[in-house]
Write a protein that holds these residues in place. Structure first.
Motif, mmCIF file in Angstrom:
data_model
loop_
_atom_site.group_PDB
_atom_site.id
_atom_site.type_symbol
_atom_site.label_atom_id
_atom_site.label_comp_id
_atom_site.label_asym_id
_atom_site.label_seq_id
_atom_site.Cartn_x
_atom_site.Cartn_y
_atom_site.Cartn_z
ATOM 1 N N GLN A 1 0.842 -1.181 0.000
ATOM 2 C CA GLN A 1 0.000 0.000 0.000
ATOM 3 C C GLN A 1 0.890 1.247 0.000
ATOM 4 N N LEU A 2 0.699 2.113 -0.983
ATOM 5 C CA LEU A 2 1.487 3.351 -1.093
ATOM 6 C C LEU A 2 0.569 4.546 -0.846
ATOM 7 N N GLU A 3 1.051 5.487 -0.036
ATOM 8 C CA GLU A 3 0.268 6.680 0.294
ATOM 9 C C GLU A 3 1.053 7.925 -0.091
ATOM 10 N N ASN A 4 0.339 8.940 -0.578
ATOM 11 C CA ASN A 4 0.946 10.215 -0.954
ATOM 12 C C ASN A 4 0.179 11.335 -0.259
ATOM 13 N N THR A 5 0.869 12.115 0.581
ATOM 14 C CA THR A 5 0.237 13.236 1.287
ATOM 15 C C THR A 5 0.522 14.575 0.626
ATOM 16 N N ASP A 6 1.196 14.539 -0.518
ATOM 17 C CA ASP A 6 1.573 15.763 -1.238
ATOM 18 C C ASP A 6 0.471 16.169 -2.219
ATOM 19 N N ASN A 7 0.507 17.421 -2.665
ATOM 20 C CA ASN A 7 -0.432 17.920 -3.657
ATOM 21 C C ASN A 7 0.019 17.610 -5.080
ATOM 22 N N ALA A 8 1.123 16.873 -5.227
ATOM 23 C CA ALA A 8 1.637 16.493 -6.543
ATOM 24 C C ALA A 8 1.697 14.965 -6.630
ATOM 25 N N ILE A 9 1.573 14.460 -7.851
ATOM 26 C CA ILE A 9 1.707 13.022 -8.083
ATOM 27 C C ILE A 9 3.164 12.621 -7.861
ATOM 28 N N HIS A 10 3.390 11.467 -7.244
ATOM 29 C CA HIS A 10 4.740 10.912 -7.088
ATOM 30 C C HIS A 10 4.734 9.473 -7.583
ATOM 31 N N TYR A 11 5.937 8.940 -7.756
ATOM 32 C CA TYR A 11 6.024 7.537 -8.164
ATOM 33 C C TYR A 11 6.950 6.779 -7.228
ATOM 34 N N ALA A 12 6.798 5.458 -7.269
ATOM 35 C CA ALA A 12 7.701 4.559 -6.553
ATOM 36 C C ALA A 12 8.016 3.392 -7.479
ATOM 37 N N ASP A 13 9.291 3.033 -7.563
ATOM 38 C CA ASP A 13 9.731 1.834 -8.272
ATOM 39 C C ASP A 13 9.931 0.743 -7.228
ATOM 40 N N ILE A 14 9.425 -0.460 -7.503
ATOM 41 C CA ILE A 14 9.558 -1.599 -6.589
ATOM 42 C C ILE A 14 10.069 -2.783 -7.398
ATOM 43 N N TRP A 15 11.099 -3.489 -6.861
ATOM 44 C CA TRP A 15 11.678 -4.617 -7.581
ATOM 45 C C TRP A 15 12.182 -5.674 -6.608
ATOM 46 N N LEU A 16 12.571 -6.805 -7.159
ATOM 47 C CA LEU A 16 13.100 -7.919 -6.378
ATOM 48 C C LEU A 16 14.613 -7.973 -6.456
ATOM 49 N N LYS A 17 15.212 -8.421 -5.358
ATOM 50 C CA LYS A 17 16.617 -8.832 -5.359
ATOM 51 C C LYS A 17 16.651 -10.306 -4.980
ATOM 52 N N ASN B 1 -5.791 11.665 1.374
ATOM 53 C CA ASN B 1 -4.523 11.382 0.702
ATOM 54 C C ASN B 1 -4.720 10.471 -0.495
ATOM 55 N N GLY B 2 -3.722 10.469 -1.376
ATOM 56 C CA GLY B 2 -3.746 9.591 -2.537
ATOM 57 C C GLY B 2 -3.171 8.227 -2.179
ATOM 58 N N TYR B 3 -3.802 7.166 -2.672
ATOM 59 C CA TYR B 3 -3.353 5.797 -2.401
ATOM 60 C C TYR B 3 -3.249 5.005 -3.699
ATOM 61 N N THR B 4 -2.306 4.077 -3.725
ATOM 62 C CA THR B 4 -2.186 3.074 -4.774
ATOM 63 C C THR B 4 -1.766 1.781 -4.110
ATOM 64 N N VAL B 5 -2.332 0.677 -4.560
ATOM 65 C CA VAL B 5 -1.896 -0.625 -4.072
ATOM 66 C C VAL B 5 -1.049 -1.259 -5.170
ATOM 67 N N ALA B 6 0.214 -1.484 -4.845
ATOM 68 C CA ALA B 6 1.157 -2.097 -5.786
ATOM 69 C C ALA B 6 1.083 -3.606 -5.615
ATOM 70 N N THR C 1 4.752 7.162 1.529
ATOM 71 C CA THR C 1 5.020 6.155 2.552
ATOM 72 C C THR C 1 4.358 4.830 2.182
ATOM 73 N N ILE C 2 4.799 3.790 2.876
ATOM 74 C CA ILE C 2 4.087 2.510 2.912
ATOM 75 C C ILE C 2 3.476 2.475 4.317
ATOM 76 N N PRO C 3 2.205 2.884 4.438
ATOM 77 C CA PRO C 3 1.612 2.973 5.775
ATOM 78 C C PRO C 3 0.938 1.681 6.215
ATOM 79 N N THR C 4 0.890 1.480 7.503
ATOM 80 C CA THR C 4 0.021 0.480 8.101
ATOM 81 C C THR C 4 -1.105 1.256 8.765
ATOM 82 N N ILE C 5 -2.331 0.833 8.507
ATOM 83 C CA ILE C 5 -3.495 1.537 9.046
ATOM 84 C C ILE C 5 -4.060 0.706 10.201
ATOM 85 N N ALA C 6 -4.179 1.339 11.350
ATOM 86 C CA ALA C 6 -4.673 0.662 12.547
ATOM 87 C C ALA C 6 -6.122 0.216 12.366
ATOM 88 N N ALA C 7 -6.504 -0.816 13.093
ATOM 89 C CA ALA C 7 -7.881 -1.304 13.082
ATOM 90 C C ALA C 7 -8.818 -0.197 13.573
#
Length: 175
Positions: free
Chosen positions: A54-70, A95-100, A129-135
């Motif tokens: 889960q990716l969260e963005n608290t900014d007023n602009a779009i952002h990106y994240a690259d995710i890969w394996l090692k 906030n803006g959210y995307t699930v990768a 951020t990669i947030p954890t959301i409390a119950a």
């Protein structure tokens, strides 16, 4: 063999390559988590790995994240995916959210092989951020990272049976 892993911390993006933390093995057989983020395979075979981050963005602009394996400390070829996280909708905190979510299939060849998830973002100001959301209100906690691994095939190399007797040598031809 199978395993399910989660992370229940909040991780902040960086413009420097960073491992994705994983802090708990919730169920499994044939895997260990000796350090946060390092999934160790105890039995070689072909496995399917699925991650949901889960990716969260608290900014007023779009952002990106690259995710890969090692794999064993080296970038796994062709494993990167770029995810765009939408801008915050308004000042009140929508906030803006995307699930990768991505699936991989790969083969482990030796006991002790390991995989890690890594990420990098164009933001290093704490907005991504990669947030954890409390119950809340009967809804269970939302882990920031979920990783599932399941074996899809054993290694195809196995023990061979005994060698049969050798037949008699045929006659030698003229010289």
């Amino acid at each position: 063999y199978y395993a399910s892993f989660i992370d229940t911390t909040t991780q902040t993006a960086s413009t420097t390559n960073t491992w994705v933390g994983i802090n708990r093995l919730t169920a499994g057989n044939g895997f260990t988590l000796p350090s946060s983020g390092k999934i160790t395979i105890t039995n070689p075979g072909t496995y399917k790995l699925t991650y949901s981050i889960q990716l969260e963005n608290t900014d007023n602009a779009i952002h990106y994240a690259d995710i890969w394996l090692k794999y064993n400390g080296s970038n796994y070829p062709d494993s990167n995916t770029r995810f765009f996280i939408p801008a915050r909708k308004n000042a009140s905190g929508d906030n803006g959210y995307t699930v990768a979510t991505v699936d991989f299939i790969g083969t482990s060849v030796a006991t002790g092989d390991y995989v890690e998830l890594w990420w990098v973002s164009d933001d290093n100001t704490g907005h991504v951020t990669i947030p954890t959301i409390a119950a809340y209100d009967g809804v269970p906690e939302t882990p920031g990272v979920i990783v599932n691994v399941s074996q899809v095939m054993y290694t195809q190399l196995g023990p061979t049976g005994p060698t049969g007797p050798t037949g008699p040598t045929g006659p030698t031809g003229p010289q």
